[in-house]
Motif scaffolding. Structure first.
Motif, short mmCIF file in Angstrom:
data_model
loop_
_atom_site.label_atom_id
_atom_site.label_comp_id
_atom_site.label_asym_id
_atom_site.label_seq_id
_atom_site.Cartn_x
_atom_site.Cartn_y
_atom_site.Cartn_z
N GLY A 7 -1.79 9.18 10.66
CA GLY A 7 -3.06 9.55 10.04
C GLY A 7 -4.31 8.21 10.35
O GLY A 7 -5.25 8.51 9.91
N TYR A 41 -11.25 10.93 5.67
CA TYR A 41 -10.64 10.49 4.69
C TYR A 41 -11.18 10.68 3.31
O TYR A 41 -12.56 10.52 3.19
N ALA A 43 -10.66 9.56 -1.12
CA ALA A 43 -9.88 8.39 -1.81
C ALA A 43 -10.16 8.78 -3.34
O ALA A 43 -11.14 9.41 -3.56
N ARG A 64 -5.49 5.91 -3.73
CA ARG A 64 -4.67 6.66 -2.61
C ARG A 64 -5.75 7.40 -1.65
O ARG A 64 -6.82 8.05 -2.25
N ALA A 66 -6.21 9.74 1.36
CA ALA A 66 -5.68 11.02 2.03
C ALA A 66 -6.59 11.58 3.22
O ALA A 66 -7.81 11.20 3.17
N ASP A 67 -6.06 12.06 4.05
CA ASP A 67 -6.64 12.63 5.42
C ASP A 67 -7.37 14.08 4.89
O ASP A 67 -7.10 14.65 3.71
N GLY A 70 -4.87 16.46 3.11
CA GLY A 70 -4.30 15.91 1.87
C GLY A 70 -3.11 15.11 1.95
O GLY A 70 -2.57 14.71 0.99
N ARG A 71 -2.82 14.57 3.13
CA ARG A 71 -1.62 13.68 3.52
C ARG A 71 -2.25 12.42 2.96
O ARG A 71 -3.20 12.03 3.36
N GLU A 72 -1.40 11.66 2.04
CA GLU A 72 -1.71 10.27 1.79
C GLU A 72 -1.29 9.35 3.14
O GLU A 72 -0.27 9.36 3.27
N VAL A 73 -2.39 8.49 3.41
CA VAL A 73 -2.20 7.70 4.51
C VAL A 73 -2.39 6.23 4.40
O VAL A 73 -1.71 5.47 5.05
N ARG A 75 -2.61 3.17 0.88
CA ARG A 75 -2.37 3.03 -0.40
C ARG A 75 -2.86 1.59 -0.90
O ARG A 75 -2.67 0.68 -0.17
N SER A 98 0.36 0.94 4.59
CA SER A 98 -0.06 2.17 5.29
C SER A 98 1.01 2.01 6.37
O SER A 98 1.29 1.60 7.22
#
Length: 213
Positions: A7, A41, A43, A64, A66-67, A70-73, A75, A98
């Motif tokens: 990501g 992204y 957040a 958090r 995310a792309d 919706g995938r968290e890439v 933190r 990451s």
């Protein structure tokens, strides 16, 4: 690019960070855009209402990132710590992961009686870069630049900028816009840490109180 954390492909270009704060009892939400203004992204800041009301702007949080799928890439984790040039111990520090669960690096505040100073560290806690801000960060009618420097603090390689968005936006809204400029060949994990540094700088120096909204 086969070694990139999942990501983080978009971090190979200059990013713009746009913030939208929705109120003291809700989490802060952010958009991270590419130079064309396209969101790459988003957040969300997670913390308790108690933290936001009583501890802001030194509150602990987890952000958090995310792309668009919706995938968290990424933190970003910030513990509750001090924020004063009069207290040289227990200053600000945050951890950037990451992918989540894997440390990419750290942002550590350095004590200085006059200037905002931070050190960017890699996953092994080795110093990589410095960030030095101006003596005054009020930013009235102009951008405020935090320079990204080599460890000798002599060579400037980039900057994190708080953009002046006009009198109306600065007085009557709680939206802030930032830009991050770093070398294209900078390690992508350190670029992720730079996003964490941007969040920290915003909350330490620019966050407006939303009391009464």
């Amino acid at each position: 690019t086969h070694n990139l954390p999942p990501g983080l492909e978009y971090l190979n270009q200059v990013l713009n960070l746009s913030e939208c704060i929705l109120g003291t009892e809700t989490s802060s939400k952010y958009e991270i855009k590419n130079p064309l203004g396209q969101r790459v992204y988003f957040a969300v800041e997670e913390n308790g209402c108690f933290d936001r009301k009583l501890c802001s702007p030194i509150r602990a949080f987890t952000i958090r990132i995310a792309d668009n799928a919706g995938r968290e890439v990424i933190r970003v984790i910030r513990p509750l710590r001090c924020n004063s040039c009069c207290c040289p111990c227990f200053l600000q520090e945050l951890e950037v992961q990451s992918p989540p669960g894997t440390i990419a690096g750290y942002v550590v505040q350095n004590w200085d009686p006059f200037l905002p100073k931070f050190t960017i560290r890699n996953e092994s806690k080795e110093d990589v870069l410095k960030i030095i801000g101006p003596c005054a960060t009020c930013g009235c009618f102009e951008d405020v630049d935090f320079e990204v420097k080599a460890l000798n603090e002599m060579t400037t390689i980039g900057k994190i900028s708080k953009y002046w968005s006009g009198f109306v936006n600065n007085v009557f809204t709680n939206t802030a816009n930032f830009g991050i400029q770093v070398p294209v060949d900078l390690d992508v994990r350190i670029k992720a840490v730079m996003i964490g540094a941007c969040f920290l700088i915003d909350l330490m120096f620019f966050e407006n109180s939303l009391d009464g909204l």
